[in-house]
Design a protein around this motif. Structure first.
Motif, PDB file in Angstrom:
ATOM      1  N   ASP A  48       0.859  -1.263   0.085  1.00  0.00           N
ATOM      2  CA  ASP A  48       0.041   0.052   0.042  1.00  0.00           C
ATOM      3  C   ASP A  48       0.880   1.333   0.100  1.00  0.00           C
ATOM      4  OD1 ASP A  48       0.792   0.613   2.576  1.00  0.00           O
ATOM      5  OD2 ASP A  48      -1.069  -0.303   3.534  1.00  0.00           O
ATOM      6  N   LEU A 101      -7.208   4.631   2.161  1.00  0.00           N
ATOM      7  CA  LEU A 101      -6.231   4.234   1.393  1.00  0.00           C
ATOM      8  C   LEU A 101      -6.730   4.158  -0.153  1.00  0.00           C
ATOM      9  CD1 LEU A 101      -3.602   2.541   1.232  1.00  0.00           C
ATOM     10  CD2 LEU A 101      -4.941   0.405   1.258  1.00  0.00           C
ATOM     11  N   VAL A 129      -2.565   1.407  -4.322  1.00  0.00           N
ATOM     12  CA  VAL A 129      -1.851   0.088  -3.910  1.00  0.00           C
ATOM     13  C   VAL A 129      -1.136  -0.437  -5.360  1.00  0.00           C
ATOM     14  CG1 VAL A 129      -3.547  -0.494  -2.042  1.00  0.00           C
ATOM     15  CG2 VAL A 129      -4.089  -0.958  -4.560  1.00  0.00           C
TER      16      VAL A 129
END
Length: 305
Positions: free
Chosen positions: A131, A288, A291
Protein backbone atom coordinates in the motif's frame (compact mmCIF):
# COMPACT_ATOMS: atom_id res chain seq x y z
CA UNK A 1 11.85 -39.25 11.91
CA UNK A 2 8.55 -37.37 12.09
CA UNK A 3 8.41 -33.69 11.22
CA UNK A 4 7.92 -31.17 14.01
CA UNK A 5 4.35 -29.98 13.39
CA UNK A 6 2.24 -27.15 14.79
CA UNK A 7 -1.52 -26.96 14.17
CA UNK A 8 -3.00 -23.48 14.35
CA UNK A 9 -6.73 -23.76 14.97
CA UNK A 10 -9.31 -21.02 14.63
CA UNK A 11 -12.00 -22.46 16.92
CA UNK A 12 -14.56 -19.91 15.71
CA UNK A 13 -14.29 -20.82 12.03
CA UNK A 14 -17.51 -21.93 10.33
CA UNK A 15 -19.64 -20.30 13.03
CA UNK A 16 -17.80 -22.08 15.83
CA UNK A 17 -17.90 -25.58 14.38
CA UNK A 18 -14.14 -25.82 13.85
CA UNK A 19 -13.40 -26.70 17.47
CA UNK A 20 -15.75 -29.70 17.19
CA UNK A 21 -13.89 -30.84 14.10
CA UNK A 22 -10.57 -30.48 15.92
CA UNK A 23 -11.83 -32.53 18.87
CA UNK A 24 -12.54 -35.47 16.58
CA UNK A 25 -9.08 -35.41 15.00
CA UNK A 26 -6.94 -36.03 18.06
CA UNK A 27 -6.53 -39.74 17.34
CA UNK A 28 -4.93 -38.95 13.98
CA UNK A 29 -2.36 -36.66 15.57
CA UNK A 30 -1.58 -39.30 18.20
CA UNK A 31 -0.99 -41.91 15.49
CA UNK A 32 1.41 -39.46 13.90
CA UNK A 33 3.41 -39.32 17.11
CA UNK A 34 1.90 -36.13 18.43
CA UNK A 35 1.72 -32.56 17.22
CA UNK A 36 1.51 -29.25 19.02
CA UNK A 37 -1.68 -27.21 18.96
CA UNK A 38 -2.32 -23.48 19.26
CA UNK A 39 -5.70 -21.76 19.14
CA UNK A 40 -6.36 -18.23 17.94
CA UNK A 41 -8.14 -15.83 20.27
CA UNK A 42 -8.18 -12.51 18.39
CA UNK A 43 -7.89 -11.19 14.82
CA UNK A 44 -4.32 -11.46 13.54
CA UNK A 45 -3.31 -13.98 16.20
CA UNK A 46 -2.58 -16.69 13.62
CA UNK A 47 0.01 -14.39 12.02
CA UNK A 48 1.92 -14.23 15.29
CA UNK A 49 1.56 -17.96 15.96
CA UNK A 50 2.82 -18.91 12.48
CA UNK A 51 5.78 -16.54 12.70
CA UNK A 52 6.68 -17.93 16.13
CA UNK A 53 6.41 -21.48 14.80
CA UNK A 54 9.02 -20.65 12.18
CA UNK A 55 11.28 -19.13 14.81
CA UNK A 56 10.85 -22.21 17.03
CA UNK A 57 11.98 -24.63 14.34
CA UNK A 58 8.69 -26.19 13.31
CA UNK A 59 8.96 -27.85 9.91
CA UNK A 60 5.23 -27.71 9.17
CA UNK A 61 2.36 -25.47 10.19
CA UNK A 62 -1.16 -26.72 9.55
CA UNK A 63 -3.90 -24.08 9.29
CA UNK A 64 -7.19 -25.47 10.58
CA UNK A 65 -9.97 -23.04 9.79
CA UNK A 66 -11.29 -21.11 6.82
CA UNK A 67 -9.68 -18.96 4.16
CA UNK A 68 -9.08 -16.20 6.71
CA UNK A 69 -7.10 -18.54 8.95
CA UNK A 70 -5.00 -19.72 6.01
CA UNK A 71 -4.43 -16.09 5.01
CA UNK A 72 -3.12 -15.17 8.46
CA UNK A 73 -0.92 -18.25 8.68
CA UNK A 74 0.56 -17.49 5.25
CA UNK A 75 1.36 -13.92 6.31
CA UNK A 76 3.05 -15.22 9.44
CA UNK A 77 5.09 -17.79 7.51
CA UNK A 78 6.23 -15.12 5.06
CA UNK A 79 7.79 -13.22 7.97
CA UNK A 80 10.14 -16.20 8.43
CA UNK A 81 13.38 -16.35 6.41
CA UNK A 82 12.93 -18.69 3.44
CA UNK A 83 15.51 -21.18 4.65
CA UNK A 84 13.59 -21.62 7.92
CA UNK A 85 10.06 -21.23 6.55
CA UNK A 86 7.78 -24.15 7.51
CA UNK A 87 5.71 -26.01 4.96
CA UNK A 88 1.99 -25.18 5.00
CA UNK A 89 -0.69 -27.81 5.50
CA UNK A 90 -4.43 -27.16 5.46
CA UNK A 91 -7.46 -28.68 7.14
CA UNK A 92 -10.48 -26.83 5.67
CA UNK A 93 -12.94 -25.86 8.41
CA UNK A 94 -14.47 -22.61 7.17
CA UNK A 95 -17.32 -21.29 5.08
CA UNK A 96 -15.64 -20.96 1.68
CA UNK A 97 -12.40 -22.98 1.78
CA UNK A 98 -11.49 -21.61 -1.64
CA UNK A 99 -7.71 -21.86 -1.34
CA UNK A 100 -8.02 -25.46 -0.15
CA UNK A 101 -10.10 -26.12 -3.24
CA UNK A 102 -7.43 -24.47 -5.40
CA UNK A 103 -4.74 -26.81 -4.08
CA UNK A 104 -7.05 -29.85 -4.24
CA UNK A 105 -7.38 -30.53 -0.50
CA UNK A 106 -10.18 -32.81 0.68
CA UNK A 107 -13.06 -31.12 2.51
CA UNK A 108 -13.31 -34.17 4.78
CA UNK A 109 -11.31 -33.13 7.89
CA UNK A 110 -9.78 -36.50 8.77
CA UNK A 111 -8.66 -37.03 5.16
CA UNK A 112 -7.24 -33.51 4.97
CA UNK A 113 -5.28 -33.87 8.21
CA UNK A 114 -3.94 -37.30 7.30
CA UNK A 115 -2.79 -35.95 3.96
CA UNK A 116 -1.23 -32.83 5.51
CA UNK A 117 0.81 -35.01 7.87
CA UNK A 118 1.92 -37.52 5.25
CA UNK A 119 1.65 -35.90 1.82
CA UNK A 120 4.33 -34.38 -0.34
CA UNK A 121 4.79 -30.61 -0.58
CA UNK A 122 5.32 -28.51 -3.69
CA UNK A 123 5.75 -24.81 -4.28
CA UNK A 124 2.86 -22.45 -4.99
CA UNK A 125 2.74 -18.77 -5.91
CA UNK A 126 1.60 -15.95 -3.65
CA UNK A 127 0.43 -12.46 -4.46
CA UNK A 128 1.60 -9.48 -2.46
CA UNK A 129 -0.02 -6.08 -2.08
CA UNK A 130 2.01 -3.02 -1.11
CA UNK A 131 0.00 0.00 0.00
CA UNK A 132 0.94 3.67 -0.15
CA UNK A 133 2.40 3.43 3.37
CA UNK A 134 4.73 0.55 2.48
CA UNK A 135 2.76 -2.18 4.27
CA UNK A 136 3.03 -5.61 2.61
CA UNK A 137 0.05 -7.99 2.70
CA UNK A 138 0.36 -11.44 1.14
CA UNK A 139 -2.62 -13.21 -0.38
CA UNK A 140 -2.76 -16.85 -1.39
CA UNK A 141 -6.05 -16.89 -3.30
CA UNK A 142 -7.85 -13.64 -4.18
CA UNK A 143 -7.81 -9.95 -3.36
CA UNK A 144 -10.91 -7.88 -4.07
CA UNK A 145 -11.35 -4.12 -4.33
CA UNK A 146 -14.64 -2.25 -4.17
CA UNK A 147 -17.68 -4.46 -4.62
CA UNK A 148 -15.94 -7.66 -3.53
CA UNK A 149 -14.77 -6.14 -0.25
CA UNK A 150 -18.26 -4.78 0.45
CA UNK A 151 -19.67 -8.27 -0.14
CA UNK A 152 -17.16 -9.64 2.37
CA UNK A 153 -18.17 -7.06 4.98
CA UNK A 154 -21.85 -7.84 4.43
CA UNK A 155 -21.25 -11.60 4.61
CA UNK A 156 -19.87 -11.18 8.12
CA UNK A 157 -23.25 -9.73 9.12
CA UNK A 158 -25.16 -12.86 8.07
CA UNK A 159 -24.57 -15.27 10.97
CA UNK A 160 -27.49 -17.53 10.14
CA UNK A 161 -26.27 -18.37 6.64
CA UNK A 162 -23.18 -20.38 5.74
CA UNK A 163 -21.03 -21.18 2.73
CA UNK A 164 -22.02 -20.23 -0.80
CA UNK A 165 -25.54 -19.09 0.17
CA UNK A 166 -24.06 -16.59 2.64
CA UNK A 167 -21.85 -15.04 -0.05
CA UNK A 168 -24.63 -15.03 -2.65
CA UNK A 169 -26.96 -13.20 -0.26
CA UNK A 170 -24.25 -10.64 0.45
CA UNK A 171 -23.69 -10.16 -3.31
CA UNK A 172 -27.38 -9.41 -3.87
CA UNK A 173 -27.43 -6.96 -0.95
CA UNK A 174 -24.35 -5.17 -2.25
CA UNK A 175 -25.82 -4.75 -5.74
CA UNK A 176 -28.97 -3.18 -4.32
CA UNK A 177 -27.44 -0.98 -1.62
CA UNK A 178 -23.78 -0.34 -2.49
CA UNK A 179 -23.73 0.34 -6.23
CA UNK A 180 -20.99 2.99 -6.26
CA UNK A 181 -18.31 2.91 -8.99
CA UNK A 182 -14.74 4.05 -8.35
CA UNK A 183 -12.63 5.99 -10.85
CA UNK A 184 -9.26 4.26 -11.16
CA UNK A 185 -5.97 4.86 -12.93
CA UNK A 186 -4.60 1.38 -13.59
CA UNK A 187 -1.24 0.14 -14.83
CA UNK A 188 0.07 -3.39 -15.38
CA UNK A 189 3.38 -4.56 -16.77
CA UNK A 190 1.82 -4.52 -20.25
CA UNK A 191 -0.83 -1.73 -20.39
CA UNK A 192 -2.20 1.41 -18.76
CA UNK A 193 -5.72 2.86 -18.67
CA UNK A 194 -8.29 4.84 -16.64
CA UNK A 195 -11.97 4.02 -16.09
CA UNK A 196 -14.88 3.70 -13.68
CA UNK A 197 -14.87 0.36 -11.88
CA UNK A 198 -17.56 -1.43 -9.88
CA UNK A 199 -15.58 -4.58 -9.15
CA UNK A 200 -11.92 -5.51 -9.35
CA UNK A 201 -10.30 -8.71 -8.22
CA UNK A 202 -6.74 -10.05 -8.42
CA UNK A 203 -6.60 -13.84 -8.50
CA UNK A 204 -3.92 -16.36 -7.68
CA UNK A 205 -6.52 -19.14 -7.51
CA UNK A 206 -9.63 -19.64 -9.65
CA UNK A 207 -12.54 -19.05 -7.27
CA UNK A 208 -13.78 -17.22 -4.16
CA UNK A 209 -16.93 -16.99 -2.05
CA UNK A 210 -17.35 -20.75 -1.83
CA UNK A 211 -17.84 -21.22 -5.56
CA UNK A 212 -17.76 -18.02 -7.63
CA UNK A 213 -15.47 -18.99 -10.51
CA UNK A 214 -13.76 -15.63 -10.96
CA UNK A 215 -10.68 -16.69 -12.95
CA UNK A 216 -11.34 -20.12 -14.49
CA UNK A 217 -7.88 -20.34 -16.05
CA UNK A 218 -5.94 -19.40 -12.91
CA UNK A 219 -3.59 -21.96 -11.42
CA UNK A 220 -1.91 -21.59 -8.08
CA UNK A 221 1.52 -22.22 -9.62
CA UNK A 222 1.36 -20.57 -13.05
CA UNK A 223 3.58 -17.61 -12.11
CA UNK A 224 1.04 -14.93 -13.05
CA UNK A 225 -1.79 -12.92 -11.53
CA UNK A 226 -5.18 -13.10 -13.17
CA UNK A 227 -7.61 -10.22 -12.84
CA UNK A 228 -11.27 -9.54 -13.54
CA UNK A 229 -12.80 -6.08 -13.70
CA UNK A 230 -16.43 -5.04 -14.10
CA UNK A 231 -16.79 -1.58 -15.56
CA UNK A 232 -19.28 1.06 -14.41
CA UNK A 233 -22.53 -0.78 -15.23
CA UNK A 234 -26.16 -0.56 -14.13
CA UNK A 235 -27.69 -2.62 -11.34
CA UNK A 236 -29.69 -4.73 -13.82
CA UNK A 237 -26.47 -5.53 -15.66
CA UNK A 238 -24.81 -6.58 -12.41
CA UNK A 239 -27.70 -8.95 -11.77
CA UNK A 240 -27.16 -10.32 -15.27
CA UNK A 241 -23.43 -10.84 -14.78
CA UNK A 242 -23.53 -12.51 -11.34
CA UNK A 243 -24.96 -15.86 -12.55
CA UNK A 244 -22.22 -15.93 -15.19
CA UNK A 245 -19.55 -15.44 -12.50
CA UNK A 246 -20.84 -18.58 -10.78
CA UNK A 247 -20.13 -20.52 -13.98
CA UNK A 248 -16.95 -18.69 -14.94
CA UNK A 249 -18.47 -17.40 -18.20
CA UNK A 250 -18.57 -13.68 -17.31
CA UNK A 251 -15.60 -12.91 -19.53
CA UNK A 252 -17.83 -12.98 -22.62
CA UNK A 253 -19.46 -9.67 -21.65
CA UNK A 254 -17.97 -6.46 -23.03
CA UNK A 255 -18.56 -4.88 -19.60
CA UNK A 256 -16.04 -7.33 -18.11
CA UNK A 257 -12.29 -7.01 -18.65
CA UNK A 258 -10.14 -10.01 -17.83
CA UNK A 259 -6.41 -10.42 -18.17
CA UNK A 260 -3.13 -11.59 -16.70
CA UNK A 261 -0.10 -9.74 -15.42
CA UNK A 262 2.94 -9.95 -13.21
CA UNK A 263 2.48 -6.49 -11.69
CA UNK A 264 -0.64 -4.35 -11.21
CA UNK A 265 -1.03 -0.91 -9.63
CA UNK A 266 -3.88 1.56 -9.23
CA UNK A 267 -4.76 4.98 -7.88
CA UNK A 268 -8.39 5.69 -6.97
CA UNK A 269 -10.43 8.87 -6.65
CA UNK A 270 -11.75 7.87 -3.22
CA UNK A 271 -10.90 5.49 -0.35
CA UNK A 272 -10.65 1.84 -1.31
CA UNK A 273 -12.40 -1.03 0.40
CA UNK A 274 -10.10 -4.08 0.10
CA UNK A 275 -10.30 -7.70 1.19
CA UNK A 276 -7.45 -10.19 1.01
CA UNK A 277 -8.59 -13.82 1.01
CA UNK A 278 -11.82 -12.71 2.68
CA UNK A 279 -10.09 -10.70 5.41
CA UNK A 280 -10.86 -6.97 5.41
CA UNK A 281 -7.67 -4.99 4.84
CA UNK A 282 -9.24 -1.55 4.47
CA UNK A 283 -12.87 -0.54 5.00
CA UNK A 284 -14.99 2.12 6.65
CA UNK A 285 -12.86 4.81 8.28
CA UNK A 286 -9.75 4.22 6.18
CA UNK A 287 -8.34 6.47 3.44
CA UNK A 288 -6.23 4.15 1.30
CA UNK A 289 -6.22 5.20 -2.37
CA UNK A 290 -3.07 3.78 -3.92
CA UNK A 291 -1.90 0.15 -4.01
CA UNK A 292 0.32 -2.10 -6.10
CA UNK A 293 0.53 -5.86 -6.53
CA UNK A 294 2.93 -8.45 -7.82
CA UNK A 295 3.15 -12.21 -8.13
CA UNK A 296 5.78 -14.12 -6.16
CA UNK A 297 6.34 -17.40 -8.04
CA UNK A 298 6.98 -20.47 -5.89
CA UNK A 299 7.03 -18.43 -2.67
CA UNK A 300 5.64 -21.12 -0.34
CA UNK A 301 5.75 -24.88 0.03
CA UNK A 302 2.30 -26.40 0.50
CA UNK A 303 1.13 -29.98 0.93
CA UNK A 304 -1.38 -30.20 -1.91
CA UNK A 305 -3.43 -32.77 -3.75
Amino acid sequence: MQRKVKIILNPMADMGNAWRIARDLRSITEQHGGVDWSGTVYPGHAIELARQAGEQGYEMVIAMGGDGTVHEVVNGLMQTPEEKRPTLGIVPAGSGNDFAHGVNISTTPNEALTYALNGEASRVDLGVMIDEHGHREYFDNTLGIGFGAIVTIRSHRLPILRGFLMYLTAVLQAIIVDHNPIRMQIETDTEKWEQGVIYLILCNGPREGGGFLIAPEAKIDDGILHYALIRDVSRPMMFRIVPEVMKGTHGRFKEVKMGTCKTFSLTADRPLYIHADGEIFSGPGTDLRKVSFEILPGALRVVRG
